[in-house]
Design a protein around this motif. Sequence first.
Motif, PDB file in Angstrom:
ATOM      1  N   UNK A 112     -13.372  70.321   4.890  1.00 38.60           N
ATOM      2  CA  UNK A 112     -12.265  70.417   3.944  1.00 38.60           C
ATOM      3  C   UNK A 112     -10.993  69.810   4.531  1.00 38.60           C
ATOM      4  N   UNK A 113     -10.804  69.907   5.857  1.00 38.64           N
ATOM      5  CA  UNK A 113      -9.636  69.305   6.496  1.00 38.64           C
ATOM      6  C   UNK A 113      -9.679  67.788   6.386  1.00 38.64           C
ATOM      7  N   UNK A 114     -10.835  67.191   6.600  1.00 44.13           N
ATOM      8  CA  UNK A 114     -10.978  65.737   6.495  1.00 44.13           C
ATOM      9  C   UNK A 114     -10.690  65.284   5.062  1.00 44.13           C
ATOM     10  N   UNK A 115     -11.210  66.017   4.081  1.00 38.99           N
ATOM     11  CA  UNK A 115     -10.953  65.681   2.675  1.00 38.99           C
ATOM     12  C   UNK A 115      -9.469  65.805   2.365  1.00 38.99           C
ATOM     13  N   UNK A 116      -8.826  66.851   2.894  1.00 36.53           N
ATOM     14  CA  UNK A 116      -7.394  67.045   2.652  1.00 36.53           C
ATOM     15  C   UNK A 116      -6.572  65.893   3.212  1.00 36.53           C
ATOM     16  N   UNK A 117      -6.919  65.404   4.401  1.00 39.94           N
ATOM     17  CA  UNK A 117      -6.185  64.289   4.991  1.00 39.94           C
ATOM     18  C   UNK A 117      -6.386  63.000   4.198  1.00 39.94           C
ATOM     19  N   UNK A 118      -7.605  62.788   3.692  1.00 37.94           N
ATOM     20  CA  UNK A 118      -7.851  61.603   2.857  1.00 37.94           C
ATOM     21  C   UNK A 118      -7.063  61.687   1.555  1.00 37.94           C
ATOM     22  N   UNK A 119      -7.022  62.874   0.947  1.00 37.48           N
ATOM     23  CA  UNK A 119      -6.249  63.049  -0.282  1.00 37.48           C
ATOM     24  C   UNK A 119      -4.757  62.847  -0.023  1.00 37.48           C
ATOM     25  N   UNK A 120      -4.282  63.331   1.122  1.00 33.57           N
ATOM     26  CA  UNK A 120      -2.865  63.177   1.454  1.00 33.57           C
ATOM     27  C   UNK A 120      -2.497  61.698   1.555  1.00 33.57           C
ATOM     28  N   UNK A 121      -3.363  60.908   2.189  1.00 38.84           N
ATOM     29  CA  UNK A 121      -3.109  59.475   2.310  1.00 38.84           C
ATOM     30  C   UNK A 121      -3.138  58.802   0.949  1.00 38.84           C
ATOM     31  N   UNK A 122      -4.035  59.276   0.035  1.00 32.93           N
ATOM     32  CA  UNK A 122      -4.155  58.660  -1.285  1.00 32.93           C
ATOM     33  C   UNK A 122      -2.979  59.005  -2.189  1.00 32.93           C
ATOM     34  N   UNK A 123      -2.466  60.227  -2.102  1.00 36.17           N
ATOM     35  CA  UNK A 123      -1.427  60.681  -3.028  1.00 36.17           C
ATOM     36  C   UNK A 123      -0.024  60.222  -2.634  1.00 36.17           C
ATOM     37  N   UNK A 124       0.222  60.004  -1.349  1.00 35.10           N
ATOM     38  CA  UNK A 124       1.556  59.620  -0.895  1.00 35.10           C
ATOM     39  C   UNK A 124       1.690  58.104  -0.812  1.00 35.10           C
ATOM     40  N   UNK A 125       2.903  57.560  -0.954  1.00 43.22           N
ATOM     41  CA  UNK A 125       3.106  56.111  -0.736  1.00 43.22           C
ATOM     42  C   UNK A 125       2.719  55.720   0.690  1.00 43.22           C
ATOM     43  N   UNK A 126       2.118  54.546   0.835  1.00 40.49           N
ATOM     44  CA  UNK A 126       1.604  54.110   2.135  1.00 40.49           C
ATOM     45  C   UNK A 126       2.724  53.499   2.973  1.00 40.49           C
ATOM     46  N   UNK A 127       2.793  53.887   4.228  1.00 37.24           N
ATOM     47  CA  UNK A 127       3.774  53.344   5.165  1.00 37.24           C
ATOM     48  C   UNK A 127       3.075  53.024   6.483  1.00 37.24           C
ATOM     49  N   UNK A 128       3.137  51.745   6.876  1.00 32.27           N
ATOM     50  CA  UNK A 128       2.504  51.305   8.118  1.00 32.27           C
ATOM     51  C   UNK A 128       3.528  50.555   8.968  1.00 32.27           C
ATOM     52  N   UNK A 129       3.376  50.688  10.283  1.00 30.49           N
ATOM     53  CA  UNK A 129       4.263  49.995  11.198  1.00 30.49           C
ATOM     54  C   UNK A 129       3.932  48.520  11.296  1.00 30.49           C
ATOM     55  N   UNK A 130       4.824  47.733  11.948  1.00 32.59           N
ATOM     56  CA  UNK A 130       4.591  46.278  12.062  1.00 32.59           C
ATOM     57  C   UNK A 130       3.359  45.933  12.882  1.00 32.59           C
TER      58      UNK A 130
END
Length: 738
Positions: free
Chosen positions: A395-413
């Motif tokens: 359930x923790x792995x699913x929660x982290x995947x959902x968090x990445x999907x629901x929030x705007x994506x931000x990546x470093x250079x």
Amino acid sequence: MNPPEANEYSDQQDDGDFSLIYEEEDLGTEEPSVASEIEELASDKSKTIFQPSEQSIACYGAPVNDVAAEFLDRRYALEDEITLQNGEKVKLQLTDEQKLKREVIRNLLEARHNRTLFSERLKEGAEKLNLSTRQVRRIFKDWIALGTASLQRAARKDDGKPRRSEYWYDLSRKIYEDGNKGDRSMTRTQAASRVEDQIYEYMKLELPSEAARLEAAGFSGEKLDLELSRVIEQRQKSCNQEKREIQQEISALKTKISELRKRKLDTGAVHDRIKRLEEQKQAIVAFEFWREYGQPPSTRTVEIWLKPIEEKNHKAKTSRSPGWHGDTLILRTRDGESISVTRSNQVWQIDHTKADVLLVDEDGVEIGRPVLTTVIDCYARCIVGYRLGLKAPSSLVVALALRHAMLPKQYGPEYEIGCQWITHGSPRYIYTDGAADFNFLEYVGDQLGFKAKRREQPSQGGIVERPFRTLSELLSEAPGYTGPNVQKRPKDVAKVVKMTLRELDMMLAGYLADNYNQNPDPRTRANPFVKEQSRIARWEAGLKTPPTVIKPRELDVCLMQTDERVVYDGGYVKFENLLYKGENLGRHTGDTVFLKFDPRDITMLLVYSRRDGREKFIARGYAVGLEADQFSLEEVTHSAKKLRKESKSINNVAIREEIIRRRKRFASKKNITKKDRRNAEEVKVNPPPKRYEEDQHKRVSKPPVEEQSRPVEILIPQFESVINSDDEDEDYAIEVDD
């Protein structure tokens, strides 16, 4: 006569006569009123000491001693809305059928003083409800005993199920299934015809003398069968006529019983006679095989039996694909719902797979294959989020995947991503298989506004599983590629492994944002009349409304895991062998509370109570003596297990010391297990967040746990923004328990 005695006596009366409920036969004598007794009982609290039935308690709740009269008012109300003595208005939620029964009961109560009028109202009620007068009288009797709760009786378990002989049912089913094996095909009507032929053969075996007589008369073949059918039909008619005569005699005896009761004479002998006639009627059969196998079914009955089997077989044949109807995708769920996918962020699918590549840590030691969890939008076929790590699906792995999907994506250079990955928001449905790690989505969905649905068939997961093959092809050129199966695995693959989890995550994020989502899906590219769209463009064009931007803090709290505990004296809570203390917990001693926690740092818990189906935030609970530490659930569990094995006391201090020893051992690179290396490598992809300033005044001032000897990479990460310094006074729930 009190109501229970009246009810018991009334059940023995004739259908058209309800007058003998009362003790007096004279119509001019004032008869005790059932409704009057109820009104008197409701108005006099001294008479309200009673034990309500389980049905009444289930319908209205248990009465309190000082409001028992109000409880009776609610039980026997004949209006849609009643007003209790304290001014509270209570609405009764009844169906149309229950309201019709209540109207009949009201009419019967109005006619309670007139025997003739009561009988007329009884017949009128029977016509309205399409029941017999005896059934209506029983409804009225149950209302006197139970009140309105009697209208909400549980349905029969066999309601709607046909009465059938198991022998004939099994025979019909076997004939139908055998007729549809392989390339053969048989309809329900054809199967019923085969059953009819089998019944005829059984009947023919019991008519040897008639068959011999007809053969002697020159009948053979079809003519013989036709004559035997006439004999069988005549025999069945004779059997039915004999049963009807016995039933007429039984009906006459029942009428006689009513007359004897009016004269208050003994009816025992008549009852015995009826019982013997019933047994005689049951013993009458047209053929002897009826006694062993039961009466044969008609053709229509066999067709009704086979209809569910036919529908099930048809459903199994037509549900092997996800269900495309033209340009619209139809998803079927386990609860029988069909979802038409017509827009973006309507349905997301989630699934896991092991990536086909071996990884190493910073020391070049092989640490195994990572687990990839993807979230895909069913309309655009666009990957809206993912999670790459070395933890098993949970359930923790699913929660982290959902968090990445629901929030705007931000990546470093350092990720060198050229295109914008604009997908975010919350879906209306999340469509998954039946794995246990998706169970928590039903609870989280109530808070985030989506519904968790399960696939009806495993084959309906092709949308989310197809990209796994594409990603496997991407990894085929990477060092350490293991192949999709053992047969295709390269030789000496372990010798060429040199990719770390961090490097794989950077490669995967760049591919998804710049390549996969920027290309059109083959399904949408197949129509030459539709303009070609990339997956990300189709996702953007398919939005009906702008996607909701969820606050990271609110999302983190919703995705936390939940457990249940009882508050001890002094406001303490014990969880996973650790003792916690909260500021407002002392007022909830003995209450059951709900704990929300991040398994990557359980030194702080969020404590909630549940009232009227809503969660209310109570307080933050901190592990006593561990306020400045960050310990994961895995570390605490491992340390407690080791202390228990060594027969040492288990408390907050002992667990802290054991975790420090374990971290020192890792820092010295001695006796490091493969699991420790995997955990340390995963931290580099999901770094632990810093402590936020708003809670520093609540934490005990104490030196950190030997920062010099504890490298950063072995810290266990937690959900970001669980405590956000920008919202210092904001609570974790809509309502705060003051």
